[in-house]
Design a protein around this motif. Structure first.
Motif, short mmCIF file in Angstrom:
data_model
loop_
_atom_site.label_atom_id
_atom_site.label_comp_id
_atom_site.label_asym_id
_atom_site.label_seq_id
_atom_site.Cartn_x
_atom_site.Cartn_y
_atom_site.Cartn_z
N MET A 57 1.06 -1.00 0.16
CA MET A 57 -0.26 0.21 0.36
C MET A 57 0.82 1.31 0.24
O MET A 57 2.12 1.02 0.97
CB MET A 57 -0.52 -0.07 1.15
N ALA A 58 0.77 2.00 -0.87
CA ALA A 58 1.44 3.25 -1.11
C ALA A 58 1.15 4.42 0.27
O ALA A 58 0.12 4.03 0.79
CB ALA A 58 1.37 4.65 -2.12
N ARG A 59 2.38 5.24 0.65
CA ARG A 59 1.97 6.13 1.58
C ARG A 59 0.88 7.11 1.85
O ARG A 59 0.43 7.46 2.83
CB ARG A 59 3.42 7.08 2.03
N ILE A 60 0.22 7.75 0.32
CA ILE A 60 -0.56 8.24 0.64
C ILE A 60 -1.62 7.57 -0.48
O ILE A 60 -1.54 6.58 -1.54
CB ILE A 60 -0.67 9.32 -0.76
N PRO A 61 -3.20 7.60 -0.80
CA PRO A 61 -4.15 6.59 -1.47
C PRO A 61 -4.06 6.84 -2.88
O PRO A 61 -3.23 8.28 -3.25
CB PRO A 61 -5.44 8.00 -0.72
N LEU A 62 -4.21 5.84 -3.37
CA LEU A 62 -4.24 6.33 -5.01
C LEU A 62 -4.92 7.43 -5.32
O LEU A 62 -6.30 7.14 -4.40
CB LEU A 62 -4.89 5.15 -5.53
N VAL A 63 -5.13 8.28 -6.31
CA VAL A 63 -5.92 9.25 -6.80
C VAL A 63 -7.38 8.88 -7.12
O VAL A 63 -7.52 7.57 -7.63
CB VAL A 63 -5.16 9.96 -7.61
N THR A 64 -8.23 9.41 -7.30
CA THR A 64 -9.81 9.18 -7.48
C THR A 64 -10.50 10.78 -8.11
O THR A 64 -9.43 11.71 -7.00
CB THR A 64 -10.87 8.80 -6.56
N ARG A 65 -11.57 10.90 -8.24
CA ARG A 65 -11.53 12.43 -9.16
C ARG A 65 -12.17 13.42 -8.20
O ARG A 65 -12.10 14.52 -7.71
CB ARG A 65 -12.45 11.96 -9.54
N GLU A 66 -13.07 12.16 -7.22
CA GLU A 66 -13.48 13.06 -5.88
C GLU A 66 -11.97 13.90 -5.05
O GLU A 66 -12.54 15.22 -4.32
CB GLU A 66 -14.28 11.80 -4.88
N ALA A 67 -10.85 13.20 -4.63
CA ALA A 67 -9.71 13.46 -4.38
C ALA A 67 -9.28 15.34 -4.82
O ALA A 67 -8.67 15.61 -3.83
CB ALA A 67 -8.81 12.88 -4.11
N ILE A 68 -9.41 15.56 -6.38
CA ILE A 68 -8.79 16.74 -6.57
C ILE A 68 -10.12 17.65 -6.74
O ILE A 68 -11.01 17.75 -6.08
CB ILE A 68 -8.93 16.45 -7.99
N PRO A 69 -9.06 18.73 -5.87
CA PRO A 69 -10.10 20.04 -5.71
C PRO A 69 -10.96 20.59 -6.84
O PRO A 69 -10.71 19.98 -7.66
CB PRO A 69 -8.99 21.30 -5.59
N GLU A 70 -12.00 21.03 -6.98
CA GLU A 70 -12.68 21.28 -7.76
C GLU A 70 -11.82 22.06 -9.05
O GLU A 70 -12.13 21.05 -10.32
CB GLU A 70 -14.37 21.91 -7.42
N SER A 71 -11.47 23.00 -8.68
CA SER A 71 -10.82 23.86 -9.37
C SER A 71 -9.83 22.93 -10.48
O SER A 71 -9.14 23.98 -10.93
CB SER A 71 -9.80 24.83 -8.98
N GLU A 72 -9.50 21.77 -10.19
CA GLU A 72 -8.44 21.05 -11.12
C GLU A 72 -9.00 19.67 -11.51
O GLU A 72 -8.42 18.82 -12.21
CB GLU A 72 -7.05 20.27 -10.29
N GLN A 73 -10.09 19.30 -11.88
CA GLN A 73 -10.61 18.62 -11.53
C GLN A 73 -10.88 18.11 -13.79
O GLN A 73 -10.65 16.96 -14.31
CB GLN A 73 -12.73 18.50 -11.59
N GLY A 74 -11.25 19.40 -14.41
CA GLY A 74 -11.40 19.46 -15.40
C GLY A 74 -9.85 18.60 -16.11
O GLY A 74 -9.65 18.13 -17.04
N ALA A 75 -8.85 18.78 -15.35
CA ALA A 75 -7.35 18.48 -15.94
C ALA A 75 -6.76 17.27 -15.55
O ALA A 75 -6.53 16.58 -16.32
CB ALA A 75 -5.87 19.62 -15.01
N TYR A 76 -8.26 16.83 -14.34
CA TYR A 76 -7.95 14.99 -14.07
C TYR A 76 -8.50 14.75 -15.23
O TYR A 76 -8.41 13.63 -15.17
CB TYR A 76 -8.27 14.92 -12.79
N ASP A 77 -9.29 15.33 -15.46
CA ASP A 77 -10.38 14.49 -16.61
C ASP A 77 -9.68 14.26 -17.53
O ASP A 77 -9.67 13.14 -18.50
CB ASP A 77 -12.21 15.20 -17.00
N ALA A 78 -9.27 15.05 -19.03
CA ALA A 78 -8.54 15.54 -19.74
C ALA A 78 -7.37 14.64 -19.12
O ALA A 78 -7.23 13.96 -20.37
CB ALA A 78 -8.26 16.96 -20.05
N PHE A 79 -6.25 14.03 -18.12
CA PHE A 79 -5.24 13.78 -17.78
C PHE A 79 -5.75 12.66 -18.21
O PHE A 79 -5.02 11.33 -18.72
CB PHE A 79 -4.99 13.70 -16.55
N MET A 80 -7.20 11.76 -17.26
CA MET A 80 -7.46 10.39 -17.74
C MET A 80 -7.96 10.38 -19.03
O MET A 80 -7.87 8.93 -19.30
CB MET A 80 -9.51 10.17 -16.49
N GLU A 81 -8.50 11.24 -19.62
CA GLU A 81 -8.86 10.81 -20.84
C GLU A 81 -7.69 10.59 -21.49
O GLU A 81 -7.54 9.20 -22.68
CB GLU A 81 -10.18 12.19 -21.74
N SER A 82 -6.49 11.05 -21.57
CA SER A 82 -5.49 10.94 -22.32
C SER A 82 -4.86 9.80 -22.42
O SER A 82 -3.91 9.49 -23.02
CB SER A 82 -4.12 12.42 -22.00
#
Length: 185
Positions: A1-26
């Protein structure tokens, strides 16, 4: 288990969720494993790092076989089990000799390498161990791969070192590979 939780969309600040979505899509929705499951906590950085990685991997100035050898050399030098997991079998499949892979894994002496293999291993080791390369190694790389190939080599090492630093810092474990032994603990 990593020292931090694996990333989820919910863990990302709302202001960065667009970047998260674009990254996930890429990435075809795949950053739920490996280094991107960690660095995607900062989606803008993850996008930029992935752009650099894919750009370097597509660069033709350094053959793919040598690129794979560089990546497993970085994994061995930095003790990064996940990079080893992700690239040892690929290196074998693309033509890196099995004894080279096995000796890198066990950090044993490498013998009988062809000139290009020896050069990229030496360059990788020098850069990671000394934070620079000797004039002789630089000259050999420049003579063999040209300015562009040497730049590709340097930045491939740097890119995978960044990934290794993240995985090692956050103790991301590598799954067991079906055909390759992992790095010794």
């Amino acid at each position: 288990m990593a020292r931090i939780p694996l990333v989820t969309r919910e863990a990302i600040p709302e202001s960065e969720q667009g970047a998260y979505d674009a990254f996930m899509e890429s990435r075809g929705g795949r950053p739920n494993v490996g280094p991107y499951s960690l660095v995607a906590h900062m989606p803008e950085m993850a996008q930029r790092l992935e752009s650099l990685r894919t750009y370097i991997r597509a660069e033709e100035s350094l053959p793919q076989k040598l690129q794979e050898l560089v990546m497993i050399s970085v994994a061995s030098e930095m003790g990064c089990a996940f990079i080893w997991y992700a690239h040892a079998a690929a290196a074998r499949d693309i033509g890196v000799r099995g004894d080279i892979i096995d000796n890198l894994r066990e950090q044993k002496a490498l013998t009988g390498l062809d000139a290009d293999d020896q050069l990229v291993v030496n360059f990788t080791r020098e850069l990671l161990q000394n934070r620079k390369v000797s004039q002789a190694t630089f000259d050999a790389a420049s003579s063999r791969f040209g300015q562009r190939g040497t730049m590709t080599l340097t930045n491939l090492i740097a890119c995978y070192a960044v990934l290794a630093y993240n995985m090692n810092t956050y103790e991301l474990e590598a799954p067991e590979h079906p055909t390759e032994k992992g790095l010794p603990q």
